[in-house]
Each structure stands twice: as C-alpha cells, then as structure tokens.
Design a protein around this motif. Structure first.
Motif, PDB file in Angstrom:
ATOM      1  N   ILE A  54     -13.259  39.785  -2.297  1.00  0.00           N
ATOM      2  CA  ILE A  54     -13.261  38.364  -2.184  1.00  0.00           C
ATOM      3  C   ILE A  54     -12.178  38.050  -1.508  1.00  0.00           C
ATOM      4  O   ILE A  54     -12.235  37.089  -0.555  1.00  0.00           O
ATOM      5  CB  ILE A  54     -13.258  37.794  -3.342  1.00  0.00           C
ATOM      6  N   LEU A  55     -10.975  38.475  -1.593  1.00  0.00           N
ATOM      7  CA  LEU A  55      -9.705  38.228  -0.971  1.00  0.00           C
ATOM      8  C   LEU A  55      -9.967  38.492   0.728  1.00  0.00           C
ATOM      9  O   LEU A  55      -9.355  37.512   1.334  1.00  0.00           O
ATOM     10  CB  LEU A  55      -8.542  38.732  -1.494  1.00  0.00           C
ATOM     11  N   SER A  56     -10.625  39.469   0.907  1.00  0.00           N
ATOM     12  CA  SER A  56     -10.597  39.960   2.559  1.00  0.00           C
ATOM     13  C   SER A  56     -11.595  38.485   2.910  1.00  0.00           C
ATOM     14  O   SER A  56     -10.825  38.417   4.287  1.00  0.00           O
ATOM     15  CB  SER A  56     -11.563  41.188   2.477  1.00  0.00           C
ATOM     16  N   VAL A  57     -12.229  38.005   2.458  1.00  0.00           N
ATOM     17  CA  VAL A  57     -13.289  36.832   3.145  1.00  0.00           C
ATOM     18  C   VAL A  57     -12.130  35.742   3.421  1.00  0.00           C
ATOM     19  O   VAL A  57     -12.204  34.975   4.348  1.00  0.00           O
ATOM     20  CB  VAL A  57     -14.357  36.398   2.070  1.00  0.00           C
ATOM     21  N   VAL A  58     -11.250  35.274   2.315  1.00  0.00           N
ATOM     22  CA  VAL A  58     -10.493  34.312   2.443  1.00  0.00           C
ATOM     23  C   VAL A  58      -9.476  34.578   3.403  1.00  0.00           C
ATOM     24  O   VAL A  58      -9.104  33.561   4.425  1.00  0.00           O
ATOM     25  CB  VAL A  58      -9.711  34.056   0.903  1.00  0.00           C
ATOM     26  N   LEU A  60      -9.617  36.626   6.132  1.00  0.00           N
ATOM     27  CA  LEU A  60     -10.310  36.701   7.546  1.00  0.00           C
ATOM     28  C   LEU A  60     -10.904  35.203   8.119  1.00  0.00           C
ATOM     29  O   LEU A  60     -10.386  34.882   9.078  1.00  0.00           O
ATOM     30  CB  LEU A  60     -11.682  37.565   7.527  1.00  0.00           C
ATOM     31  N   TYR A  61     -11.146  34.354   6.958  1.00  0.00           N
ATOM     32  CA  TYR A  61     -11.831  32.980   7.383  1.00  0.00           C
ATOM     33  C   TYR A  61     -10.655  31.830   7.004  1.00  0.00           C
ATOM     34  O   TYR A  61     -11.138  30.895   6.595  1.00  0.00           O
ATOM     35  CB  TYR A  61     -13.007  32.952   6.918  1.00  0.00           C
ATOM     36  N   TRP A  62      -9.319  32.166   6.765  1.00  0.00           N
ATOM     37  CA  TRP A  62      -8.891  31.072   6.207  1.00  0.00           C
ATOM     38  C   TRP A  62      -8.857  29.753   6.801  1.00  0.00           C
ATOM     39  O   TRP A  62      -8.623  28.603   6.027  1.00  0.00           O
ATOM     40  CB  TRP A  62      -7.051  31.598   6.254  1.00  0.00           C
ATOM     41  N   ARG A 240     -15.833  42.521   9.807  1.00  0.00           N
ATOM     42  CA  ARG A 240     -15.755  42.489  11.342  1.00  0.00           C
ATOM     43  C   ARG A 240     -16.778  43.253  12.332  1.00  0.00           C
ATOM     44  O   ARG A 240     -17.479  42.932  12.915  1.00  0.00           O
ATOM     45  CB  ARG A 240     -14.321  43.030  11.695  1.00  0.00           C
ATOM     46  N   PHE A 241     -16.878  44.696  11.622  1.00  0.00           N
ATOM     47  CA  PHE A 241     -17.927  45.268  12.144  1.00  0.00           C
ATOM     48  C   PHE A 241     -19.451  44.795  11.928  1.00  0.00           C
ATOM     49  O   PHE A 241     -20.291  44.740  12.875  1.00  0.00           O
ATOM     50  CB  PHE A 241     -17.759  46.829  11.491  1.00  0.00           C
ATOM     51  N   PHE A 242     -19.631  44.414  10.701  1.00  0.00           N
ATOM     52  CA  PHE A 242     -21.048  43.670  10.198  1.00  0.00           C
ATOM     53  C   PHE A 242     -21.355  42.695  11.279  1.00  0.00           C
ATOM     54  O   PHE A 242     -22.626  42.453  11.833  1.00  0.00           O
ATOM     55  CB  PHE A 242     -21.078  43.196   8.924  1.00  0.00           C
TER      56      PHE A 242
END
Length: 277
Positions: A54-58, A60-62, A240-242
């Motif tokens: 979840i934290l990765s989304v926040v 990357l897209y802060w 990022r890959f997806f």
C-alpha cells in the motif's frame, strides 16, 4: 518461518499484488512449497505485508494524493461497495478464502477473460473518471472477494467496461487499493494477530489491547518489518513495470499466465499436495 522464507513471500506479494494475476494463488503455492502453509504466522504475515505494498502506491503517486478534494470523494465512492458487501458477506468470504479449488478455478476463468478483454474494450480511450465510473469500479472490485479473481483485474476491467483507457483504469485501481487493502489488512491484523474484537479498539479497552501487544514476540515483529520493507520496494518496481507493459501490450500474456497457474494448482491438488492456508 525463517527470514529467507519471509523475504520470498514478501517478494511474491510485491510482484503480484497490483498485477491482474491474483496474489492469493501465488501465496498458496509458495507457502505450500516451503512447508509453512500451516504455521499460524504465515496467514498473519501474508496479510500484514500488504501495508508495505500500500505504501508503495502512496510514495509513487504522492502528487495525486495531494490533489483536490474531488479525488478523495471518488475514492470514497468506489470504496463504499467493498465496505458494505464485505461487512454483509464477511463469513462467506472467509470461508471461500479457505478453498484452494475456488482460487484455482477463478484463476483459470479470469485468465480466459483476460485473453479477450483488450478486444472487447478496444474503444476504451477516456482518461477522466466520473463519480459514476468510480462507483461502478468499486462494485467491480467486489468480485475480487472471490479468491483467485484478482482485485486489480476486477477493478481495471470494471473501468475499461465504462470506456476508461487501460492506463487510467490501472492507476485508479492502484489508488483504490489504498483504502481497500488498508481496511482489510487492519481488520485482519486486529483479529488474527492481536486476537481482539473491533469493539475492543472502539471502546479503547486498554488492558486487553496491552495484553495482546505483549503476546507478539520480537521474532514476529522482525519478520513483519522485513516483509513490509521488501514488499514495499518490490511493489514499486512492479507497478512501474505493469503500467508500461499494459500500455504497450495489454492483458493477453497475463491471461495465459493465470491459466497456467490455475492448472498448476489443480494439478497439485490432484496429486494430494496440502495447499491449505
């Protein structure tokens, strides 16, 4: 569970959580092959490391999370169906999560859908998501309460079905994962790891909460911290890959992969391999 087993599971979580291939199916196979599927810590661990994803989304897209209030209104609208349906069908969903057969069958069925989804929604080219779109995507996400469906696949296809392009639908799926996975993971953390009732938290039952916290061992905390850190790093790379791959090539390869994984699960079950989690 060893540190290396925790790292392997965290890598799998980070790789699969946001791809339309079902993290549940991968966790079942990995934990069974490592012989840790019946350990009490395994189920708690696989749920808890979702916080790292979840934290990765926040991160990357802060910038998107600092947008207008409208952004959060749409997320809330999309989140409501999962809360309502999840609350009503909580026991039924938990029972399905114990069925590896359901997971395997839905992996195959979902894979077949992914083989054709690009052709079905070839004209989906709109970037803007309306309030109605957000709610419908939230409804589509609820299909993923069936294990093996994939929350990512359900919500992205739900967006494309309304004319949203693949990239925009995928990004909204990532954003929607934040409140959805946060709520589900927090609930499981409270009930499975701390062995508390939600009412204990709401009533701030301090003695019971403190007693539950004291039962968590240092080894458990170490595994959870390592797992969340690894899942966070891997999930950022996977997202990022997806996005890049989906924009160029679509869903077909993921469809073939899901079908192969589902067939593998069914084959292992037929051979008598214990895949319970």
């Amino acid at each position: 569970m060893s540190v290396w087993q925790a790292i392997i599971l965290a890598i799998i979580e980070g790789l699969t959580e946001f791809l339309p291939i079902s993290s549940t199916g991968h966790m079942i196979i990995a934990s069974a092959l490592m012989g840790i599927n019946e350990l009490p810590i395994t189920k708690i661990f696989t749920v808890n490391i979702q916080f790292g994803a979840i934290l990765s989304v926040v991160v990357l897209y802060w910038r998107r999370f600092l947008q207008s209030f409208e952004f959060y209104q749409k997320l809330l609208l999309a989140f409501i169906p999962a809360v309502a349906i999840g609350f009503v069908l909580m026991d039924f969903v938990d029972a399905m999560l114990e069925s590896v057969v359901v997971t395997a069958v839905m992996l195959v069925a979902g894979g077949v859908v992914l083989l054709f989804v690009d052709k079905w929604f070839a004209n989906a080219d709109r970037e803007r998501i309306t309030y109605k779109n957000a709610f419908m995507i939230g409804l589509a996400q609820c299909i993923a309460m069936i294990p093996g469906v994939s929350r990512s696949a359900a919500s992205i296809i739900g967006g494309m079905a309304q004319g949203i392009d693949r990239k925009s639908a995928a990004e909204f799926s990532f954003f929607l994962a934040v409140p959805t996975m946060l709520a589900a993971s927090t609930y499981k953390l409270i009930t499975d790891l701390l062995h508390l009732e939600i009412s204990d938290i709401l009533k701030f039952n301090l003695p019971k909460i403190q007693n539950s916290l004291e039962m968590i061992t240092q080894d458990d905390l170490q595994l959870l911290l390592i797992g969340n850190f690894v899942a966070f790093i891997v999930a950022m790379l996977a997202i990022r890959f997806f996005i890049s791959f989906l924009t160029k090539y679509g869903f077909k390869l993921f469809g073939y992969y899901r079908i192969a994984l589902g067939m593998l699960l069914l084959a292992l079950l037929a051979l008598g391999v214990d895949l319970r989690v």
